[in-house]
Design a protein around this motif. Sequence first.
Motif, PDB file in Angstrom:
ATOM      1  N   HIS A 561      36.203  17.686  44.452  1.00 43.22           N
ATOM      2  CA  HIS A 561      37.056  17.904  44.779  1.00 43.22           C
ATOM      3  C   HIS A 561      38.174  18.926  43.877  1.00 43.22           C
ATOM      4  CE1 HIS A 561      37.160  13.900  47.935  1.00 43.22           C
ATOM      5  NE2 HIS A 561      36.463  14.743  47.790  1.00 43.22           N
ATOM      6  N   TYR A 562      37.345  19.145  42.965  1.00 43.22           N
ATOM      7  CA  TYR A 562      38.034  20.232  42.088  1.00 43.22           C
ATOM      8  C   TYR A 562      37.090  22.173  42.094  1.00 43.22           C
ATOM      9  CZ  TYR A 562      38.838  22.713  37.810  1.00 43.22           C
ATOM     10  OH  TYR A 562      39.547  24.282  37.171  1.00 43.22           O
ATOM     11  N   GLY A 563      38.752  23.237  42.630  1.00 46.26           N
ATOM     12  CA  GLY A 563      38.505  24.022  42.855  1.00 46.26           C
ATOM     13  C   GLY A 563      37.975  24.176  44.415  1.00 46.26           C
ATOM     14  N   PRO A 564      37.290  25.565  45.130  1.00 46.49           N
ATOM     15  CA  PRO A 564      37.744  25.800  46.179  1.00 46.49           C
ATOM     16  C   PRO A 564      36.172  25.879  46.875  1.00 46.49           C
ATOM     17  CG  PRO A 564      37.509  27.765  44.800  1.00 46.49           C
ATOM     18  CD  PRO A 564      37.700  26.423  44.056  1.00 46.49           C
ATOM     19  N   GLY A 565      35.987  25.502  48.134  1.00 47.39           N
ATOM     20  CA  GLY A 565      34.901  25.250  48.725  1.00 47.39           C
ATOM     21  C   GLY A 565      34.713  25.662  50.429  1.00 47.39           C
ATOM     22  N   PRO A 566      35.859  26.339  50.068  1.00 48.42           N
ATOM     23  CA  PRO A 566      36.308  26.232  52.213  1.00 48.42           C
ATOM     24  C   PRO A 566      34.036  26.851  52.788  1.00 48.42           C
ATOM     25  CG  PRO A 566      36.718  28.843  51.251  1.00 48.42           C
ATOM     26  CD  PRO A 566      36.321  27.743  50.007  1.00 48.42           C
ATOM     27  N   TRP A 567      33.264  27.529  51.997  1.00 44.13           N
ATOM     28  CA  TRP A 567      32.436  28.136  52.019  1.00 44.13           C
ATOM     29  C   TRP A 567      30.739  26.973  52.717  1.00 44.13           C
ATOM     30  CZ3 TRP A 567      34.366  29.827  48.480  1.00 44.13           C
ATOM     31  CH2 TRP A 567      34.393  29.238  47.030  1.00 44.13           C
ATOM     32  N   VAL A 568      31.731  25.719  52.447  1.00 46.98           N
ATOM     33  CA  VAL A 568      30.664  24.686  52.176  1.00 46.98           C
ATOM     34  C   VAL A 568      29.935  24.105  53.800  1.00 46.98           C
ATOM     35  CG1 VAL A 568      29.682  22.199  51.090  1.00 46.98           C
ATOM     36  CG2 VAL A 568      31.104  23.583  49.546  1.00 46.98           C
ATOM     37  N   SER A 569      28.714  23.914  54.162  1.00 46.56           N
ATOM     38  CA  SER A 569      28.512  23.761  55.367  1.00 46.56           C
ATOM     39  C   SER A 569      26.738  22.938  54.922  1.00 46.56           C
ATOM     40  CB  SER A 569      28.216  24.957  56.000  1.00 46.56           C
ATOM     41  OG  SER A 569      27.438  26.632  55.550  1.00 46.56           O
ATOM     42  N   PRO A 715      39.302  40.494  45.582  1.00 45.60           N
ATOM     43  CA  PRO A 715      39.441  39.250  45.175  1.00 45.60           C
ATOM     44  C   PRO A 715      38.756  39.836  43.685  1.00 45.60           C
ATOM     45  CG  PRO A 715      38.706  38.584  46.677  1.00 45.60           C
ATOM     46  CD  PRO A 715      39.297  40.081  46.966  1.00 45.60           C
ATOM     47  N   ALA A 716      38.737  39.067  42.073  1.00 48.61           N
ATOM     48  CA  ALA A 716      38.581  39.269  41.366  1.00 48.61           C
ATOM     49  C   ALA A 716      36.691  39.948  41.207  1.00 48.61           C
ATOM     50  CB  ALA A 716      38.857  39.077  40.040  1.00 48.61           C
ATOM     51  N   ARG A 717      36.374  39.019  41.715  1.00 42.30           N
ATOM     52  CA  ARG A 717      34.606  39.016  41.628  1.00 42.30           C
ATOM     53  C   ARG A 717      33.871  38.087  43.080  1.00 42.30           C
ATOM     54  NH1 ARG A 717      32.516  37.878  36.592  1.00 42.30           N
ATOM     55  NH2 ARG A 717      34.293  37.288  34.846  1.00 42.30           N
ATOM     56  N   SER A 718      32.903  38.557  43.652  1.00 40.72           N
ATOM     57  CA  SER A 718      32.368  38.465  44.395  1.00 40.72           C
ATOM     58  C   SER A 718      32.133  37.666  45.030  1.00 40.72           C
ATOM     59  CB  SER A 718      30.284  39.477  44.469  1.00 40.72           C
ATOM     60  OG  SER A 718      30.350  38.655  43.429  1.00 40.72           O
ATOM     61  N   LEU A 719      32.148  36.985  46.206  1.00 44.05           N
ATOM     62  CA  LEU A 719      32.041  35.781  46.789  1.00 44.05           C
ATOM     63  C   LEU A 719      30.366  35.160  46.396  1.00 44.05           C
ATOM     64  CD1 LEU A 719      32.729  33.436  49.125  1.00 44.05           C
ATOM     65  CD2 LEU A 719      31.525  34.920  50.629  1.00 44.05           C
ATOM     66  N   GLU A 720      29.803  35.737  46.457  1.00 45.58           N
ATOM     67  CA  GLU A 720      28.207  35.029  45.945  1.00 45.58           C
ATOM     68  C   GLU A 720      28.587  34.461  44.291  1.00 45.58           C
ATOM     69  OE1 GLU A 720      28.694  37.506  47.377  1.00 45.58           O
ATOM     70  OE2 GLU A 720      28.056  37.687  48.993  1.00 45.58           O
ATOM     71  N   TYR A 721      29.710  35.294  43.270  1.00 43.22           N
ATOM     72  CA  TYR A 721      29.825  34.707  42.156  1.00 43.22           C
ATOM     73  C   TYR A 721      30.615  33.090  41.893  1.00 43.22           C
ATOM     74  CZ  TYR A 721      32.868  33.574  37.826  1.00 43.22           C
ATOM     75  OH  TYR A 721      33.337  33.024  36.801  1.00 43.22           O
ATOM     76  N   TYR A 722      31.615  33.476  43.280  1.00 39.90           N
ATOM     77  CA  TYR A 722      32.363  32.068  43.254  1.00 39.90           C
ATOM     78  C   TYR A 722      31.630  30.497  43.903  1.00 39.90           C
ATOM     79  CZ  TYR A 722      36.077  35.336  42.567  1.00 39.90           C
ATOM     80  OH  TYR A 722      37.274  35.733  42.120  1.00 39.90           O
ATOM     81  N   LYS A 723      30.399  31.312  45.090  1.00 43.17           N
ATOM     82  CA  LYS A 723      29.364  30.592  45.479  1.00 43.17           C
ATOM     83  C   LYS A 723      29.154  29.501  44.838  1.00 43.17           C
ATOM     84  CE  LYS A 723      29.284  31.394  50.182  1.00 43.17           C
ATOM     85  NZ  LYS A 723      28.515  32.465  51.113  1.00 43.17           N
ATOM     86  N   ALA A 724      28.420  30.060  43.186  1.00 50.72           N
ATOM     87  CA  ALA A 724      27.766  29.858  42.586  1.00 50.72           C
ATOM     88  C   ALA A 724      28.689  29.152  41.158  1.00 50.72           C
ATOM     89  CB  ALA A 724      26.763  31.079  41.793  1.00 50.72           C
ATOM     90  N   VAL A 725      29.359  28.598  41.066  1.00 55.70           N
ATOM     91  CA  VAL A 725      30.469  28.520  40.580  1.00 55.70           C
ATOM     92  C   VAL A 725      30.577  26.889  40.282  1.00 55.70           C
ATOM     93  CG1 VAL A 725      33.202  27.401  39.712  1.00 55.70           C
ATOM     94  CG2 VAL A 725      32.714  29.920  39.728  1.00 55.70           C
ATOM     95  N   ASP A 726      30.311  25.823  39.783  1.00 53.52           N
ATOM     96  CA  ASP A 726      29.781  24.355  39.280  1.00 53.52           C
ATOM     97  C   ASP A 726      30.665  23.758  38.701  1.00 53.52           C
ATOM     98  OD1 ASP A 726      28.391  22.420  40.985  1.00 53.52           O
ATOM     99  OD2 ASP A 726      26.842  22.868  39.569  1.00 53.52           O
ATOM    100  N   TYR A 727      30.970  22.460  38.702  1.00 51.29           N
ATOM    101  CA  TYR A 727      31.216  21.486  37.905  1.00 51.29           C
ATOM    102  C   TYR A 727      30.932  20.482  37.961  1.00 51.29           C
ATOM    103  CZ  TYR A 727      34.605  25.369  36.236  1.00 51.29           C
ATOM    104  OH  TYR A 727      35.238  26.982  36.333  1.00 51.29           O
ATOM    105  N   PRO A 728      30.255  19.817  37.861  1.00 51.14           N
ATOM    106  CA  PRO A 728      29.689  18.050  38.372  1.00 51.14           C
ATOM    107  C   PRO A 728      30.263  17.391  37.503  1.00 51.14           C
ATOM    108  CG  PRO A 728      27.658  19.513  36.828  1.00 51.14           C
ATOM    109  CD  PRO A 728      28.682  20.902  37.349  1.00 51.14           C
ATOM    110  N   TRP A 729      31.051  17.379  36.307  1.00 51.05           N
ATOM    111  CA  TRP A 729      30.856  16.632  35.600  1.00 51.05           C
ATOM    112  C   TRP A 729      33.098  16.503  35.103  1.00 51.05           C
ATOM    113  CZ3 TRP A 729      27.483  13.851  35.087  1.00 51.05           C
ATOM    114  CH2 TRP A 729      26.045  14.236  34.813  1.00 51.05           C
ATOM    115  N   ALA A 730      33.389  17.178  36.472  1.00 50.61           N
ATOM    116  CA  ALA A 730      34.711  17.106  36.754  1.00 50.61           C
ATOM    117  C   ALA A 730      35.499  15.909  36.995  1.00 50.61           C
ATOM    118  CB  ALA A 730      35.381  17.840  38.230  1.00 50.61           C
ATOM    119  N   PRO A 731      36.586  15.320  35.935  1.00 53.03           N
ATOM    120  CA  PRO A 731      36.788  14.302  35.919  1.00 53.03           C
ATOM    121  C   PRO A 731      37.478  13.665  37.157  1.00 53.03           C
ATOM    122  CG  PRO A 731      38.369  15.633  34.788  1.00 53.03           C
ATOM    123  CD  PRO A 731      37.762  16.286  35.560  1.00 53.03           C
ATOM    124  N   GLY A 732      37.776  12.255  37.145  1.00 51.04           N
ATOM    125  CA  GLY A 732      37.338  11.310  38.034  1.00 51.04           C
ATOM    126  C   GLY A 732      37.097  11.008  39.247  1.00 51.04           C
TER     127      GLY A 732
END
Length: 733
Positions: A561-569, A715-732
């Motif tokens: 639940h860290y960061g945006p992911g409105p595209w997840v489907s 937006p500062a970057r492309s949608l593809e860039y934001y979709k590729a951002v990943d944080y598998p070890w976010a806390p909690g």
Amino acid sequence: MKSDVIGKSLTPLPAFLLALLLVVASVMSPPANADDGYDLWLRYQPLAADARDQYRPQLRQLIIPGSERSPTLQAIEREMVDGVRGLLAQVPVVDDRIQGDGFVLVVTSQTAQAVRGAGLSARDLNDLGGEGYLIRAITLRGQKGTVIAANNEQGLLYGSFHLLRLLQTGTKLANVDISSRPRIGLRLLNHWDNLDRSVERGYAGQSIWDWWNLPDVLDPRYIDYARANAALGINGTVLNNVNASADSLTGRYLAKAAALADVFRPYGIRVYLSARFSAPVEIGGLDTADPKDPAVQRWWNDKADEIYRRIPDFGGFLVKANSEGQPGPHDYGRSHAEGANLLARALKPHGGVVMWRAFVYQQDNPEDRAKQAYSDFVPLDGQFDDNVIVQVKNGPIDFQPREPFHPMFGAMPKTPLMMEFQVTKEYLGFASHLAYLGPMYEEVLEADTHAAGPGSTVAKVVDGSLHNHKLTGIAGVANIGSARDWTGSIFNQANWYVFGRMAWNPDLEAEAIAREWLKVTFGQDPQVLDTGLDMMMASRQAVVDYMTPLGLAHLMATGHHYGPGPWVSDLARPEWNPVYYHRADHNGIGFDRTSEGSDAVSQYAPAIAKQFASRSAVGDDLLLWFHHLPWDYPMSSGRDLWEELVHRYDRGVAAVGKMRAQWQTLEPLIDAERFDKTARLLQVQEREAQWWRDASIAYFQSVSGRQLPKGVAPPARSLEYYKAVDYPWAPGH
């Protein structure tokens, strides 16, 4: 927090050595106002000279009648002496006889002679109930002082903390006359702490419970935890995660829980445990956990007996069942009421309660996730035993930055309902974003359910007054961890604080509590108070704007639940996916919960259902929660829906930028450690708010095909860039 021993005799140092030590201390010690946040709202830092001069004559003596001191009276004595010494640089004389003006008399109704002497009537004390107290300026045998009176020692404890808070906040004592009692009976923190010291949705380090070394090693933090909670009137703690391990009910771990209960008892805090419904199978050797099975019933009866032998004042069980894969009565064709009553009957002889959670996020795919708890529980109204209370989240989904109040509130008049708030900020920026939750709590508690006509607020449901329930409760999912400042940031402490204060009195205002917290945390500088209050009161709406504006919900990335992911489907179940909640396409956006959609509005009382079903009456803040609308839908601002959505994202980012700038103006007035950490976290928040804004706009623009409004930065970057951002070890997670 102070842990000084009272009454120990020390040999005076020679004058030359004392002078040398003072010189060394002045060179080597940090500034007097240095603060790492550990002391929370019990800092007891010296007041300004004029305030000290005002209070010193009124706090010369602490009078506790009686020859013996119980553990609670000892705690009161330590707290009062430490508090007065820290705030006033004055040590009150502790005695059982008044020696002149300036006394504080701490007395219960059992101390009959002292009560009569203080001019207190039976009615004064009867109105206080079991935990209430009064603080009153009195004249006794010609001597002026202050009395703290209650029907029992727990009330005295709360009253003593309140008196110290009066000093911290600069309240005059000359004519003080305060009477206070809690509106809600069970005022609990729920710790989602695991036996390996990990914390689900914990963002402030490991669990403070050192299960491995308990019961032999008792961390001093346990006492300070109890003190901090008692100062707010919190009277219970659920030690372990609702996603419970059955091992928590084994003898080994019950001994550890009993050790914590012993520490907490003098501070009026009872211990509770989350119970795993399948424990009879997992640790009991049975082949079933069916509530109707006699062997299962005997197992729970025996387990309750064992627990109460170890913890005589054990509070009871919190249960998550048939939700997110947890076992429960549905596994055996039984109802939630039958499952809850099984445990309630085991606890009943001992005075324990069952808090049965209504968060039933099940394996099947409901028509609308927001309707599921109501559909499962409302038909069971009146079927629960009298020591069962159903614990309901504030909104119908899952602790979102903004939700409508849960439709169950007011819909089960025969069943006590317990509020569950989240203090830890799972969906509001973890520990790094400044988001004061007081306005959210207030918004929910003030919401009118119309269950019994206008004025049937959620607060009246929770405090039992609407439906005449004696068993009442409110729970907060704790944000506490092993971090030195307990909560991961100074401003996160305010959410623990406001939860406790509103648990005592749900009619308190979030703004007044914020100002009070600022005083006990940072002192009384007007600039700090005004600036800090402005930041706090704007912060929650800022988070809503840059994360989930206009009633959108559950747009966060998967799992952590860290960061945006409105595209997840692409997740296995529809309601795991953010696209399920926003339903955006080329034509519009929003979840239709009117009669033309899922009809979730029908779960509310008719007056509220009519309001929520109306596009004009529902209000902008919940518009897309209840309505699917075209992108060019005209908004009250004069903008169309797309333009308003972009405006809200920009407004949220701008609000965080303003908070950063405001905090910078306070640098000369705040100690360096707390100032610097807060400044750095605000920098993180601004960066992440911009990330949320850019990623969300990029996605919704791609779906809608709309152009950005004139003058709006892309937006500062492309949608593809934001979709590729990943944080598998976010806390909690």
